[in-house]
Design a protein around this motif. Structure first.
Motif, mmCIF file in Angstrom:
data_model
loop_
_atom_site.group_PDB
_atom_site.id
_atom_site.type_symbol
_atom_site.label_atom_id
_atom_site.label_comp_id
_atom_site.label_asym_id
_atom_site.label_seq_id
_atom_site.Cartn_x
_atom_site.Cartn_y
_atom_site.Cartn_z
ATOM 1 N N ARG A 38 0.835 -1.194 0.000
ATOM 2 C CA ARG A 38 0.000 0.000 0.000
ATOM 3 C C ARG A 38 0.874 1.251 0.000
ATOM 4 O O ARG A 38 1.996 1.243 0.523
ATOM 5 N N THR A 39 0.352 2.320 -0.564
ATOM 6 C CA THR A 39 1.036 3.609 -0.498
ATOM 7 C C THR A 39 1.226 4.008 0.964
ATOM 8 O O THR A 39 0.283 3.937 1.758
ATOM 9 N N GLY A 40 2.448 4.381 1.313
ATOM 10 C CA GLY A 40 2.750 4.758 2.688
ATOM 11 C C GLY A 40 3.353 3.647 3.518
ATOM 12 O O GLY A 40 3.792 3.890 4.648
ATOM 13 N N ASP A 41 3.391 2.413 2.989
ATOM 14 C CA ASP A 41 3.993 1.306 3.740
ATOM 15 C C ASP A 41 5.461 1.604 4.039
ATOM 16 O O ASP A 41 6.183 2.175 3.211
ATOM 17 N N ARG A 42 5.896 1.183 5.216
ATOM 18 C CA ARG A 42 7.276 1.427 5.637
ATOM 19 C C ARG A 42 8.237 0.541 4.855
ATOM 20 O O ARG A 42 7.935 -0.616 4.555
ATOM 21 N N VAL A 43 9.405 1.113 4.536
ATOM 22 C CA VAL A 43 10.434 0.396 3.781
ATOM 23 C C VAL A 43 11.777 0.570 4.482
ATOM 24 O O VAL A 43 12.084 1.646 5.000
ATOM 25 N N GLU A 44 12.552 -0.486 4.490
ATOM 26 C CA GLU A 44 13.914 -0.434 5.023
ATOM 27 C C GLU A 44 14.873 -0.700 3.867
ATOM 28 O O GLU A 44 14.866 -1.776 3.276
ATOM 29 N N LEU A 45 15.688 0.296 3.541
ATOM 30 C CA LEU A 45 16.632 0.194 2.430
ATOM 31 C C LEU A 45 18.022 -0.129 2.967
ATOM 32 O O LEU A 45 18.457 0.458 3.954
ATOM 33 N N THR A 46 18.714 -1.041 2.308
ATOM 34 C CA THR A 46 20.068 -1.411 2.716
ATOM 35 C C THR A 46 21.005 -1.251 1.529
ATOM 36 O O THR A 46 20.761 -1.819 0.458
ATOM 37 N N THR A 47 22.070 -0.470 1.721
ATOM 38 C CA THR A 47 23.049 -0.254 0.662
ATOM 39 C C THR A 47 24.054 -1.399 0.647
ATOM 40 O O THR A 47 24.092 -2.233 1.551
ATOM 41 N N ASN A 48 24.897 -1.428 -0.388
ATOM 42 C CA ASN A 48 25.881 -2.503 -0.520
ATOM 43 C C ASN A 48 26.895 -2.508 0.615
ATOM 44 O O ASN A 48 27.476 -3.552 0.926
ATOM 45 N N ASP A 49 27.127 -1.345 1.232
ATOM 46 C CA ASP A 49 28.085 -1.291 2.340
ATOM 47 C C ASP A 49 27.411 -1.455 3.702
ATOM 48 O O ASP A 49 28.018 -1.203 4.740
ATOM 49 N N GLY A 50 26.135 -1.866 3.696
ATOM 50 C CA GLY A 50 25.457 -2.199 4.944
ATOM 51 C C GLY A 50 24.720 -1.067 5.626
ATOM 52 O O GLY A 50 24.136 -1.270 6.694
ATOM 53 N N GLN A 51 24.707 0.120 5.049
ATOM 54 C CA GLN A 51 23.987 1.231 5.666
ATOM 55 C C GLN A 51 22.478 1.051 5.478
ATOM 56 O O GLN A 51 22.022 0.617 4.424
ATOM 57 N N THR A 52 21.729 1.394 6.513
ATOM 58 C CA THR A 52 20.275 1.249 6.485
ATOM 59 C C THR A 52 19.616 2.620 6.406
ATOM 60 O O THR A 52 19.970 3.528 7.159
ATOM 61 N N ILE A 53 18.661 2.746 5.490
ATOM 62 C CA ILE A 53 17.960 4.012 5.266
ATOM 63 C C ILE A 53 16.462 3.740 5.287
ATOM 64 O O ILE A 53 15.987 2.773 4.686
ATOM 65 N N ALA A 54 15.732 4.575 5.994
ATOM 66 C CA ALA A 54 14.280 4.421 6.068
ATOM 67 C C ALA A 54 13.625 5.002 4.820
ATOM 68 O O ALA A 54 14.178 5.883 4.151
ATOM 69 N N GLY A 55 12.448 4.499 4.504
ATOM 70 C CA GLY A 55 11.722 5.008 3.349
ATOM 71 C C GLY A 55 10.250 4.659 3.440
ATOM 72 O O GLY A 55 9.808 3.989 4.380
ATOM 73 N N ARG A 56 9.494 5.126 2.455
ATOM 74 C CA ARG A 56 8.066 4.839 2.369
ATOM 75 C C ARG A 56 7.703 4.512 0.927
ATOM 76 O O ARG A 56 8.337 4.997 -0.009
ATOM 77 N N VAL A 57 6.674 3.688 0.759
ATOM 78 C CA VAL A 57 6.174 3.401 -0.581
ATOM 79 C C VAL A 57 5.433 4.633 -1.086
ATOM 80 O O VAL A 57 4.477 5.090 -0.462
ATOM 81 N N ARG A 58 5.922 5.163 -2.183
ATOM 82 C CA ARG A 58 5.276 6.338 -2.766
ATOM 83 C C ARG A 58 4.088 5.934 -3.630
ATOM 84 O O ARG A 58 3.045 6.575 -3.617
ATOM 85 N N SER A 59 4.262 4.858 -4.392
ATOM 86 C CA SER A 59 3.156 4.349 -5.202
ATOM 87 C C SER A 59 3.418 2.899 -5.565
ATOM 88 O O SER A 59 4.563 2.485 -5.730
ATOM 89 N N ALA A 60 2.356 2.136 -5.647
ATOM 90 C CA ALA A 60 2.411 0.745 -6.094
ATOM 91 C C ALA A 60 1.696 0.696 -7.435
ATOM 92 O O ALA A 60 0.468 0.699 -7.495
ATOM 93 N N THR A 61 2.467 0.684 -8.512
ATOM 94 C CA THR A 61 1.878 0.834 -9.842
ATOM 95 C C THR A 61 1.118 -0.402 -10.291
ATOM 96 O O THR A 61 0.176 -0.305 -11.076
ATOM 97 N N GLY A 62 1.566 -1.584 -9.821
ATOM 98 C CA GLY A 62 0.924 -2.816 -10.274
ATOM 99 C C GLY A 62 1.340 -3.224 -11.675
ATOM 100 O O GLY A 62 0.883 -4.241 -12.196
ATOM 101 N N VAL A 63 2.229 -2.436 -12.303
ATOM 102 C CA VAL A 63 2.693 -2.746 -13.657
ATOM 103 C C VAL A 63 3.764 -3.829 -13.593
ATOM 104 O O VAL A 63 4.712 -3.729 -12.816
ATOM 105 N N VAL A 64 3.625 -4.875 -14.399
ATOM 106 C CA VAL A 64 4.583 -5.976 -14.424
ATOM 107 C C VAL A 64 5.585 -5.750 -15.552
ATOM 108 O O VAL A 64 5.200 -5.557 -16.705
ATOM 109 N N ASP A 65 6.875 -5.750 -15.195
ATOM 110 C CA ASP A 65 7.929 -5.556 -16.182
ATOM 111 C C ASP A 65 8.000 -6.759 -17.114
ATOM 112 O O ASP A 65 8.004 -7.909 -16.663
ATOM 113 N N ARG A 66 8.072 -6.504 -18.398
ATOM 114 C CA ARG A 66 8.060 -7.577 -19.390
ATOM 115 C C ARG A 66 9.288 -8.467 -19.299
ATOM 116 O O ARG A 66 9.225 -9.665 -19.562
ATOM 117 N N ASP A 67 10.432 -7.893 -18.907
ATOM 118 C CA ASP A 67 11.675 -8.662 -18.862
ATOM 119 C C ASP A 67 11.851 -9.396 -17.535
ATOM 120 O O ASP A 67 12.171 -10.582 -17.505
#
Length: 215
Positions: free
Chosen positions: A79-108
């Protein structure tokens, strides 16, 4: 005519000021219309360029967004607004939120697209950087089973297996796989979320079994 000459000189000074012409008349200052960081510099010293040539690319760290991919079966849970935890390659953690869930499926990739907006710590990210995203979906129970790294699933004969840790080592356990996205595989049956498995170098365990079978 002095008045005409003065008017022409005034217009010339105004034009020079508009393009930030240097006092020596040999260079101009290139000013970005937005504040941010330079993420690409395609121009080189002494190069002749046309008016529409891109010289630099500037990104505002406070306006970055992340495109994430997840199995289509899980997309309705996000859902829009759901909490997200982002982790970089060097292990740093960054908070975030879902801005939009498009529902579009990538062809590849066959994954559903989710747009994430980093919050605190977003300035640590740069355009094009890869991160891992853990989405705390608020839309109910997962229908795609247990997600495991793609390398954890191996093929033995006509079976898909994972290697479950036991007191005696690892044993191959048959599983039914589902969708694949972002290097992860959905296990539809044959494995519970609490069961420890080999997530790396599983191909070595497969090789040992095939070697024993051949002997």
């Amino acid at each position: 005519n002095l008045a005409v000459a003065q008017a022409d000189a005034g217009r010339a000074r105004a034009a020079a000021g508009a393009v930030r012409l240097a006092a020596d008349g040999r260079s101009i200052a290139v000013v970005s219309p937005v504040s941010g960081r330079i993420t690409a510099a395609t121009a080189s010293l002494g190069q002749f360029v046309a008016a529409e040539t891109e010289l630099f690319r500037v990104a505002d760290p406070s306006r970055l967004q992340i495109t994430a991919s997840l199995p289509p079966a899980d997309a309705p849970r996000v859902r829009t607004g759901d909490r997200v935890e982002l982790t970089t390659n060097d292990g740093q953690t960054i908070a975030g939120r879902v801005r939009s869930a498009t529902g579009v499926v990538d062809r590849d990739t066959r994954g559903a697209t989710i747009i994430i907006e980093p919050s605190a710590g977003g300035s640590l990210l740069v355009p094009g950087q890869s991160v891992q995203a853990r989405i705390f979906a608020s839309g109910g129970v997962a229908r795609s089973g247990v997600m495991v790294p793609q390398d954890a699933v191996q093929t033995l004969g006509n079976r898909s297996v994972v290697f479950v840790r036991t007191r005696a080592g690892f044993k191959a356990q048959t599983v039914q796989t589902g969708s694949r996205s972002g290097g992860m595989v959905a296990i539809m049956s044959g494995l519970s979320a609490s069961t420890p498995i080999a997530t790396t170098n599983a191909f070595l365990l497969k090789g040992e079994i095939e070697k024993e079978t051949a002997e």
